[in-house]
Design a protein around this motif. Sequence first.
Motif, short mmCIF file in Angstrom:
data_model
loop_
_atom_site.label_atom_id
_atom_site.label_comp_id
_atom_site.label_asym_id
_atom_site.label_seq_id
_atom_site.Cartn_x
_atom_site.Cartn_y
_atom_site.Cartn_z
N UNK A 81 38.57 39.27 39.97
CA UNK A 81 38.78 40.53 40.71
C UNK A 81 37.17 41.37 40.36
N UNK A 82 36.76 41.32 39.29
CA UNK A 82 35.49 41.92 38.93
C UNK A 82 34.23 41.29 39.72
N UNK A 83 34.42 39.89 39.92
CA UNK A 83 33.39 39.37 40.87
C UNK A 83 33.24 39.70 42.10
N UNK A 84 34.34 40.06 42.72
CA UNK A 84 34.55 40.59 44.01
C UNK A 84 33.98 42.19 43.96
N UNK A 85 34.28 42.92 42.99
CA UNK A 85 33.87 44.20 42.83
C UNK A 85 32.23 44.18 42.89
N UNK A 86 31.90 43.31 42.17
CA UNK A 86 30.32 43.28 42.02
C UNK A 86 29.57 42.81 43.19
N UNK A 87 30.25 42.05 43.90
CA UNK A 87 29.72 41.52 45.11
C UNK A 87 29.72 42.78 46.27
N UNK A 88 30.75 43.23 46.25
CA UNK A 88 30.69 44.57 47.21
C UNK A 88 29.67 45.56 46.91
N UNK A 115 27.20 55.97 53.17
CA UNK A 115 27.56 57.10 52.31
C UNK A 115 29.36 57.11 52.32
N UNK A 116 29.86 56.92 53.60
CA UNK A 116 31.12 56.78 53.63
C UNK A 116 31.90 55.68 52.84
N UNK A 117 31.25 54.47 53.05
CA UNK A 117 31.76 53.13 52.30
C UNK A 117 31.41 53.15 51.02
N UNK A 118 30.34 53.90 50.44
CA UNK A 118 30.01 54.08 49.04
C UNK A 118 30.99 54.94 48.43
N UNK A 119 31.59 56.03 49.00
CA UNK A 119 32.63 56.91 48.42
C UNK A 119 33.78 55.90 48.36
N UNK A 125 36.59 51.78 42.34
CA UNK A 125 36.06 51.38 41.07
C UNK A 125 36.72 52.37 40.00
N UNK A 126 36.90 53.34 40.26
CA UNK A 126 37.64 54.35 39.36
C UNK A 126 39.11 53.99 39.25
N UNK A 127 39.61 53.46 40.24
CA UNK A 127 41.31 53.33 40.20
C UNK A 127 41.60 51.84 39.82
N UNK A 140 44.58 40.66 46.59
CA UNK A 140 43.90 41.76 47.16
C UNK A 140 44.45 43.11 47.57
N UNK A 141 45.77 43.40 47.07
CA UNK A 141 46.57 44.43 47.37
C UNK A 141 45.92 45.53 46.14
N UNK A 142 45.33 44.98 45.30
CA UNK A 142 44.73 45.82 44.34
C UNK A 142 43.79 46.94 44.82
N UNK A 143 42.91 46.28 45.61
CA UNK A 143 41.65 46.71 46.39
C UNK A 143 42.18 47.80 47.12
N UNK A 144 43.11 47.49 48.09
CA UNK A 144 43.58 48.62 48.73
C UNK A 144 44.33 49.51 48.39
N UNK A 145 45.22 49.43 47.04
CA UNK A 145 46.04 50.24 46.53
C UNK A 145 45.05 51.39 45.71
#
Length: 216
Positions: A81-88, A115-119, A125-127, A140-145
């Motif tokens: 999950x962290x690797x996906x976040x890092x890649x994004x 800016x929108x995508x970054x937001x 990242x926060x949640x 992948x539901x963790x990303x969407x939720x």
Amino acid sequence: MPNQGVIGGFYRVSEWIMRLAYINILWILFTIIGLIFLGFMPATVAMFTIIRKWLMGEEDTPIFKLFLTTYKKEFIKVNLLGLIMFAIGYILYIDLQFLSQVSGMLQYILTAGLIIIGFFFLIMVVYIIPVYVHYDLKFFQYLRHSILIGFLSPLMTLVLGATLLIAYYLFMFIPGLIPVFGASVFGFISMGSAYFAFKRLGTRKQNSQELKETAQ
């Protein structure tokens, strides 16, 4: 009695200070054990898991045992999950660098989109960690939720962002606190705010369900 109340309150505060310092030490230790990069995410998930237990009133939870168990259990999954976040995040960084090569109207359009995508990414990242430790979802539901909950709780998201910012400036003002409370305080703020948002969303969903049943 007033003295007992003051003493009792002081003891309570001292107890929380010791707890936060303890899990912060564990977080640093297990992050290092995982060679920093591989240890960061599982150590963070373990810390948030313990904080969540405290928020639920389970203050007698065996801290080290739960930390170690969670760290080992979630090591592979949460690192993916962290690797996906890092890649994004890295892709967004590359896109930001690319914008300097573009000019004219196209630059404004791409900048607005980024800016929108970054937001959205910032909310995720926060949640993401609070959602991960609180809900049992498909990968992948963790990303969407995490994005969805952030937008469904705008006030709590603003409070969370403001509180994290205040904590950041506090640590910058007193950097000696960082090794003792740096990670645990940020974790407590994030998990505490997210947990409150989860409860509110759960209550709202339950009330909505009850209204539907009454209408039927």
